[in-house]
Design a protein around this motif. Sequence first.
Motif, PDB file in Angstrom:
ATOM      1  N   ASN A  70      -0.134   2.045  -5.793  1.00  0.00           N
ATOM      2  CA  ASN A  70      -1.580   2.275  -5.757  1.00  0.00           C
ATOM      3  C   ASN A  70      -2.075   2.918  -7.056  1.00  0.00           C
ATOM      4  O   ASN A  70      -3.223   2.715  -7.442  1.00  0.00           O
ATOM      5  CB  ASN A  70      -1.975   3.106  -4.541  1.00  0.00           C
ATOM      6  N   LYS A 129      -2.666  -0.043  -9.153  1.00  0.00           N
ATOM      7  CA  LYS A 129      -3.861  -0.759  -8.699  1.00  0.00           C
ATOM      8  C   LYS A 129      -5.137  -0.036  -9.151  1.00  0.00           C
ATOM      9  O   LYS A 129      -6.121  -0.688  -9.486  1.00  0.00           O
ATOM     10  CB  LYS A 129      -3.858  -0.928  -7.177  1.00  0.00           C
ATOM     11  N   ASN A 184       0.849  -1.189   0.000  1.00  0.00           N
ATOM     12  CA  ASN A 184       0.000   0.000   0.000  1.00  0.00           C
ATOM     13  C   ASN A 184       0.885   1.239   0.000  1.00  0.00           C
ATOM     14  O   ASN A 184       1.424   1.623   1.040  1.00  0.00           O
ATOM     15  CB  ASN A 184      -0.913  -0.004   1.227  1.00  0.00           C
TER      16      ASN A 184
END
Length: 182
Positions: free
Chosen positions: A177, A180, A83
């Motif tokens: 991220n 993602k 993350n």
Amino acid sequence: KQVTVRIDGQGTGSGVIIGQAGQSYTVLTNWHVVETPGEYTVQTPDGRTYAANYNAVKRLPGVDLAIIQFNTDQNYQVAEIGNSDAASEGMSIYYAGYPGSLRDESDRFYRFFPVSIVAVLPTPTENGYSLVYNGEALTGMSGGPVLDQNGFLIGIHGQAFIDPRTGSPSVYAVPINTYKQL
């Protein structure tokens, strides 16, 4: 080291294995590493070399990221996605890759750098870079993984700028991220 690959061809760089489906492996790298059409190879951590299917190269929109694939019946480790929103100034991180030939070396050898995040840009650059850290600016490292202290992938290394007044580098990564979300 087990998830980092070397990319050679019309451009050179590094990449990180992010997926596997049967005998097909997916590698995340920078678009600028593979943007020139042609033949590319992926060298895995065990030194084996595989052809990358250039027709399957996928550029991710609006950022300096691309996906390439190679096929093999060998088993390779896939990076664990972290993350990048948890990244903050002062945090210890690591980046890795295969820089271009250096002084007394006749080939591109793996490098691993422990560094610290020095800034997280509130607005990414036009190519999606927003993680800034101290480190070496070496050609060929582009596309390599940026890992947190637990070994989770939090970014893709890809840019470096040298301050002309001080000679100090600033090194940048696209946060994972961003990948993602795309």
